[in-house]
Design a protein around this motif. Sequence first.
Motif, short mmCIF file in Angstrom:
data_model
loop_
_atom_site.label_atom_id
_atom_site.label_comp_id
_atom_site.label_asym_id
_atom_site.label_seq_id
_atom_site.Cartn_x
_atom_site.Cartn_y
_atom_site.Cartn_z
N VAL A 45 0.87 -1.17 0.00
CA VAL A 45 0.00 0.00 0.00
C VAL A 45 0.91 1.22 0.00
CG1 VAL A 45 -1.76 1.27 1.27
CG2 VAL A 45 -1.81 -1.22 1.25
N LEU A 46 0.84 1.99 -1.05
CA LEU A 46 1.73 3.15 -1.14
C LEU A 46 1.20 4.31 -0.31
CD1 LEU A 46 2.49 3.25 -4.98
CD2 LEU A 46 3.95 2.34 -3.17
N GLU A 100 0.60 8.37 -0.01
CA GLU A 100 0.22 9.34 -1.04
C GLU A 100 1.45 9.93 -1.72
OE1 GLU A 100 -3.27 12.37 -1.08
OE2 GLU A 100 -1.54 13.37 -0.23
N ALA A 101 2.47 10.25 -0.89
CA ALA A 101 3.70 10.82 -1.44
C ALA A 101 4.34 9.83 -2.42
CB ALA A 101 4.67 11.18 -0.33
N ALA A 102 4.45 8.56 -2.01
CA ALA A 102 5.08 7.55 -2.87
C ALA A 102 4.31 7.38 -4.17
CB ALA A 102 5.17 6.22 -2.12
N TYR A 103 2.98 7.36 -4.07
CA TYR A 103 2.13 7.20 -5.25
C TYR A 103 2.40 8.32 -6.26
CZ TYR A 103 -2.19 6.92 -7.99
OH TYR A 103 -3.10 6.82 -9.01
N TYR A 104 2.41 9.55 -5.78
CA TYR A 104 2.61 10.67 -6.70
C TYR A 104 4.04 10.78 -7.21
CZ TYR A 104 -2.11 12.36 -6.47
OH TYR A 104 -3.46 12.45 -6.61
N ILE A 105 5.00 10.34 -6.42
CA ILE A 105 6.39 10.35 -6.90
C ILE A 105 6.52 9.36 -8.06
CG2 ILE A 105 8.78 9.78 -6.33
CD1 ILE A 105 8.13 10.75 -3.43
N ASP A 122 14.90 -0.39 -5.61
CA ASP A 122 14.91 -0.62 -7.04
C ASP A 122 13.56 -0.33 -7.71
OD1 ASP A 122 16.22 -1.32 -9.40
OD2 ASP A 122 15.56 -3.40 -9.27
N TRP A 123 12.81 0.62 -7.19
CA TRP A 123 11.56 1.04 -7.83
C TRP A 123 11.86 2.10 -8.88
CZ3 TRP A 123 7.48 1.98 -3.36
CH2 TRP A 123 7.34 0.78 -2.63
N ILE A 124 12.95 2.82 -8.65
CA ILE A 124 13.38 3.87 -9.58
C ILE A 124 14.91 3.78 -9.66
CG2 ILE A 124 11.47 5.44 -9.01
CD1 ILE A 124 13.43 7.05 -7.28
N LYS A 146 9.94 -2.78 -12.02
CA LYS A 146 9.39 -3.08 -10.72
C LYS A 146 8.53 -1.93 -10.20
CE LYS A 146 11.10 -4.86 -6.31
NZ LYS A 146 12.32 -4.97 -5.49
N GLY A 147 9.04 -0.71 -10.36
CA GLY A 147 8.31 0.47 -9.91
C GLY A 147 6.99 0.62 -10.66
N LEU A 148 7.04 0.35 -11.97
CA LEU A 148 5.83 0.47 -12.79
C LEU A 148 4.80 -0.56 -12.34
CD1 LEU A 148 4.43 1.78 -15.21
CD2 LEU A 148 5.51 0.06 -16.67
N GLN A 149 5.26 -1.78 -12.04
CA GLN A 149 4.37 -2.85 -11.59
C GLN A 149 3.70 -2.46 -10.26
OE1 GLN A 149 3.58 -5.44 -13.59
NE2 GLN A 149 1.99 -5.68 -12.02
N ILE A 150 4.48 -1.89 -9.36
CA ILE A 150 3.95 -1.47 -8.06
C ILE A 150 2.90 -0.38 -8.25
CG2 ILE A 150 4.62 -0.13 -6.00
CD1 ILE A 150 7.13 -1.98 -5.96
N LEU A 151 3.17 0.51 -9.17
CA LEU A 151 2.23 1.59 -9.45
C LEU A 151 0.93 1.05 -10.04
CD1 LEU A 151 2.04 4.64 -9.26
CD2 LEU A 151 3.16 4.81 -11.47
N LYS A 152 1.06 0.08 -10.95
CA LYS A 152 -0.13 -0.54 -11.57
C LYS A 152 -0.96 -1.26 -10.51
CE LYS A 152 1.45 -1.72 -16.24
NZ LYS A 152 2.07 -2.92 -16.90
N ASN A 153 -0.28 -2.00 -9.63
CA ASN A 153 -0.99 -2.71 -8.56
C ASN A 153 -1.73 -1.73 -7.66
OD1 ASN A 153 0.16 -4.99 -9.55
ND2 ASN A 153 1.60 -5.30 -7.84
N GLU A 154 -1.08 -0.61 -7.38
CA GLU A 154 -1.68 0.39 -6.51
C GLU A 154 -2.92 0.98 -7.17
OE1 GLU A 154 -1.42 0.97 -3.54
OE2 GLU A 154 -1.92 3.05 -3.09
N LEU A 155 -2.82 1.25 -8.45
CA LEU A 155 -3.95 1.83 -9.18
C LEU A 155 -5.14 0.86 -9.12
CD1 LEU A 155 -4.71 4.32 -10.77
CD2 LEU A 155 -3.98 3.15 -12.85
N GLU A 156 -4.84 -0.42 -9.29
CA GLU A 156 -5.87 -1.45 -9.24
C GLU A 156 -6.53 -1.46 -7.85
OE1 GLU A 156 -6.81 -2.90 -11.82
OE2 GLU A 156 -8.30 -4.14 -10.79
N ARG A 157 -5.71 -1.37 -6.82
CA ARG A 157 -6.22 -1.36 -5.45
C ARG A 157 -7.11 -0.13 -5.21
NH1 ARG A 157 -5.06 0.57 -0.24
NH2 ARG A 157 -3.73 2.15 -1.14
N LEU A 158 -6.66 1.00 -5.72
CA LEU A 158 -7.43 2.24 -5.54
C LEU A 158 -8.78 2.14 -6.26
CD1 LEU A 158 -4.58 4.88 -5.91
CD2 LEU A 158 -5.82 4.33 -3.84
#
Lengths: 165, 105
Positions: free
Chosen positions: B6-7, B9-14, B57-59, B78-90
């Motif tokens: 679960v990211l 808010e700061a991590a999500y927007y970064i 290693d996300w960026i 890896k970072g892109l995958q985490i972001l996609k997962n987060e979007l799905e969760r949201l």
Amino acid sequence: MKETKTVFRLFFVWSFEKEEAWLNTMAEQGWALDGVGFGYYHFTRCEPGEYTVRSETRNVSSDYVSFLEETGAEYIGHVFQWAYFRKKTELGQFDLYSDLDSRIAHLKRINGVLYAAAFVNLFLGIVNRKGLGWINLLCFAMLTYAIGRIHGKEETLEKDRQLRE
Amino acid sequence: MQENIVLTEAAYYILLSLYTPQHGYGIMQRAEALSGGRVRLAAGTLYGALNSMCEKDWIIPLPVENGDRKKNYRLTEKGLQILKNELERLRHMVAEGDGVLKEEL
């Protein structure tokens, strides 16, 4: 030659927000911080409200300074582990922390420094117990109190953090 | 893949801001623009988050070109995958919230 002045003032380590507020009041009155030392602050005349001043406990690296400079901030100097920065208000808002996690991490860093200082004083106090060691023991007691105050702030934020960012 | 991350808010927007490579100040401006001015990443917070994300290693920082002091970062796979997962969760969270509170909205 710009008008300058030096102000002698001490703040308790747990009153760092108060110190920062005072430095910003000075800037609002047309005194920009441009140097720091233990117990004193050096100011130069500026336009009232020209600068926003921020301070934090951090091992300031050149990497960090250039990162901040990129955002328009300037590094002023540091006293022990306390670093001071300023940024022209016309360049936009200036904050060092924008969420609870980083504020909690900051308080932990402050206490890290205080723990180290307390340990050194306790050690010297015991070693010099027949001489001036009582001074170190007094410092140790004061540092322990400061650690408690900072820890109290940390707990308040951690309680909030369970519910929000 | 690690368990559900679960990211903040700061991590999500970064991460979102780094969909195209950016330097530090660029990330702050991009996050603010993306959120319509709501998210303001403070310099110290952002600096700490970028370092942690590099460690995870996300960026990755891009090689610094001569004469340019600004460090640019880009998203890793890896970072892109985490972001996609987060979007799905949201998306799920929004749908579930809408479902429960439909009378109120």
